[in-house]
Design a protein around this motif. Sequence first.
Motif, short mmCIF file in Angstrom:
data_model
loop_
_atom_site.label_atom_id
_atom_site.label_comp_id
_atom_site.label_asym_id
_atom_site.label_seq_id
_atom_site.Cartn_x
_atom_site.Cartn_y
_atom_site.Cartn_z
N VAL A 487 0.84 -1.19 0.00
CA VAL A 487 0.00 0.00 0.00
C VAL A 487 0.88 1.25 0.00
N ALA A 488 0.58 2.17 -0.89
CA ALA A 488 1.30 3.45 -0.92
C ALA A 488 1.11 4.19 0.39
N ILE A 489 2.14 4.89 0.82
CA ILE A 489 2.03 5.71 2.03
C ILE A 489 0.90 6.73 1.86
N ALA A 490 0.84 7.30 0.66
CA ALA A 490 -0.15 8.34 0.38
C ALA A 490 -0.28 8.48 -1.12
N VAL A 491 -1.29 9.22 -1.54
CA VAL A 491 -1.35 9.68 -2.92
C VAL A 491 -1.43 11.20 -2.91
N GLY A 492 -0.68 11.79 -3.84
CA GLY A 492 -0.67 13.23 -3.96
C GLY A 492 -1.70 13.70 -4.97
N GLN A 493 -1.48 14.88 -5.48
CA GLN A 493 -2.40 15.41 -6.48
C GLN A 493 -2.28 14.59 -7.76
N GLU A 494 -3.38 14.51 -8.50
CA GLU A 494 -3.48 13.71 -9.72
C GLU A 494 -3.17 12.24 -9.42
N LEU A 495 -3.43 11.83 -8.16
CA LEU A 495 -3.30 10.44 -7.72
C LEU A 495 -1.89 9.88 -7.87
N SER A 496 -0.88 10.74 -7.81
CA SER A 496 0.50 10.26 -7.82
C SER A 496 0.78 9.53 -6.52
N GLN A 497 1.31 8.31 -6.61
CA GLN A 497 1.51 7.47 -5.44
C GLN A 497 2.86 7.75 -4.78
N VAL A 498 2.87 7.78 -3.45
CA VAL A 498 4.11 7.91 -2.69
C VAL A 498 4.60 6.50 -2.41
N SER A 499 5.69 6.13 -3.03
CA SER A 499 6.17 4.75 -3.01
C SER A 499 7.04 4.48 -1.79
N GLY A 500 7.32 3.20 -1.58
CA GLY A 500 8.18 2.77 -0.47
C GLY A 500 7.36 2.15 0.64
N PRO A 501 7.64 0.87 0.98
CA PRO A 501 6.88 0.25 2.08
C PRO A 501 7.11 0.98 3.41
N ALA A 502 6.04 1.20 4.15
CA ALA A 502 6.11 1.88 5.44
C ALA A 502 5.07 1.29 6.37
N SER A 503 5.18 1.62 7.63
CA SER A 503 4.29 1.03 8.64
C SER A 503 2.87 1.54 8.54
N ASN A 504 2.65 2.63 7.80
CA ASN A 504 1.30 3.19 7.69
C ASN A 504 0.27 2.13 7.34
#
Length: 694
Positions: A487-504
């Motif tokens: 799961v992406a940490i977050a998505v930014g504008q225009e649904l750009s995904q923030v990559s990298g596995p994290a505990s979120n």
Amino acid sequence: MRALQPLLHDVVICVMAPAFAASPRDGQLRGRSTEGFYGHDRRLLHTACLLIDGREPEPIGIQPLGPDQVRFTSVHRDPRDRTNDPTVIIERVRTAGEGESILVRNVGTVIRRLHVELALATDLADIADVKRGRTGTTVRCTTAVDAPGLDWHSRTGRAHVRVTQPGRAPEVTDGPEGGTLTWPRVLLRPGESRQIRLAVSGSAVPEPPGHPRAPSSPAPWSEPDVHGDRRLMALVRTGLGDLSALRLADPERTDPGGPEDQFIAAGCPWYLTLFGRDSIWAARMMLPLGTGLARGTLWALARRQGTAHDVFREEAPGRILHELRPADVDHGNGLFLPSRYYGSVDATPLFVTLLVEAWHWGLPDADVDALLPYAERAMDWVVETSAADEDGLLRYYPRAGGLRHQSWKDSDDAVRDAAGRPIEPPLALCEVQGYAYQAASGLAGLLAARGKSREAERLAGWARDLRKRFAECFWIPASGGPAPRYVAIAVGQELSQVSGPASNMGQLLSTGILDPDGSHDVAAWLAHPELNSGWGLRSRSAAVPGFNPLSYHGGSVWTHDTAIAVQGLCATGHHKEATLLVDGLLDAAPHFSYRMPELYAGDARTDDSPAPLAYPAACSPQGWSAASGVAVLAALLGLKPDVTHRTLRLNPAPRWPMSVGGLVLAGHRLTVEVDGDGRAEVSDLPPGWRVTHS
């Protein structure tokens, strides 16, 4: 040059909210770093330096006497003695919110004549300035007129020190750099002792009206009787002691003759006040021991729920408070926050879920019905904020000068992608979508039970749409690792995904936003060495650039985050993965004397690293860290009440035999016993309730 935040890993803290004392390991206060007595975010005294015959005593030991009290023992040696053994022992017992006592004992065989001095001073600094590493100008003191002692007064604070024991009064001197209490001729025959008692008090000026205060009634939870893994028993016992010391009470009450509305302050020393997110999570974790803490937390936040649009406060109708301070605070580096600040995206849906869960655990109907309108307004804020976003996700849009990131990972560089690049808001964080889904689904069930079927169906439909959007927007294919996606940490504008596995993504498991396949993939990542350090769950994968085991949110292990992941793993039946994290957390606990800090280093557990490393600036005790023992206990028992069907679901984790008495459901104390194969028995269920196993 920018001052540095003080380190805390070697600081001895005793706390009884809203007061605490922070001391170096020898007990002497010399006006450095965080040293001092504090109350309501104000340093009352930063220097209390003891001299005997012109020399500082030599420290030999520290003994915690409870969350609010510690004893420092030192010795005074005389070169004229014919023995190397100490003959004068000094015991300083420091108590948060009160002061200290100094006992000087002659354990030798000859009469001792001692010259005793105690130098006292303060800067009356605000806690935010202390956190920034700024030591204020020493405030001039004056001799007290009502009793032996000293007084300090400034534009923002006042402090008082009084000698309270009977007997010979000290000589008192005052001045611009502080004052001194002197006992010039202390005669101690063999076996005799002399005790000095100091009362330390003070306040901010002006005193904040309606600000939370120390509670006047007992803790609003049951004391459990736990038998099983000794590490878990000690973690629960120590955590409950710390939680008792972190309690605060709202001076307002729904019923003047009713109970106090108590809640848990976020943590000591920097966050000893009401924090929406932190206080809610602590109350959620404590629900198996009764609904009293949840009730107090909900009411304290409901009274401060947003009612208007205010850019500086980031307030909006229905929004739940982020933090409450006695005054506006300049945190430095451009961060200036009002005393009542609403800049969090997660506290509002978490408030709704706390009410729903408290309802299932047996919160009285009168409180549920009275709090329901606040929960509906909070949910309105969540839905309206999401509707304003073109993607229909719950995002945060911070103002200039406020918190940049507005979920629990709220440091400036908390959100980084797989390349280590910081990502700027606005952002829709993955766990926040889970919180929103859980809040909407849970509130829909509560509304349906209250006969509001139209509102319930509307919310349930909104939750279904959010779950679908989440599945479309947040999954990232993995080129390696334990599962084909994460799961992406977050998505930014225009649904750009923030990559990298994290505990979120670990906090999604118990929200219901993931389907079974998604839960399986997340569980695999949480147990994998990229995220599982062996001491707990890392906040960020160790396999991505920029991983730092001593980064606040970029690789460290957070106690509460690990506990929440364990809750989710157990709730979705991933007991093997849960056990890996639980064992790591419980093995780490004795290295911190079972007072689990806010966070600690995310270094891998290896034969060459036999103990977890402290994060040097972590708060301890911390509210949700202290409550994590109860959260883990309930997760391993697999407890889930359903008030609509009067059922208590049990799904215990294998390999964790235990007996737990003092659990509270619908106001009734019950006992759960589990054997090593996960078979459970429950005694003393409330009338009309039954147990289901799954």
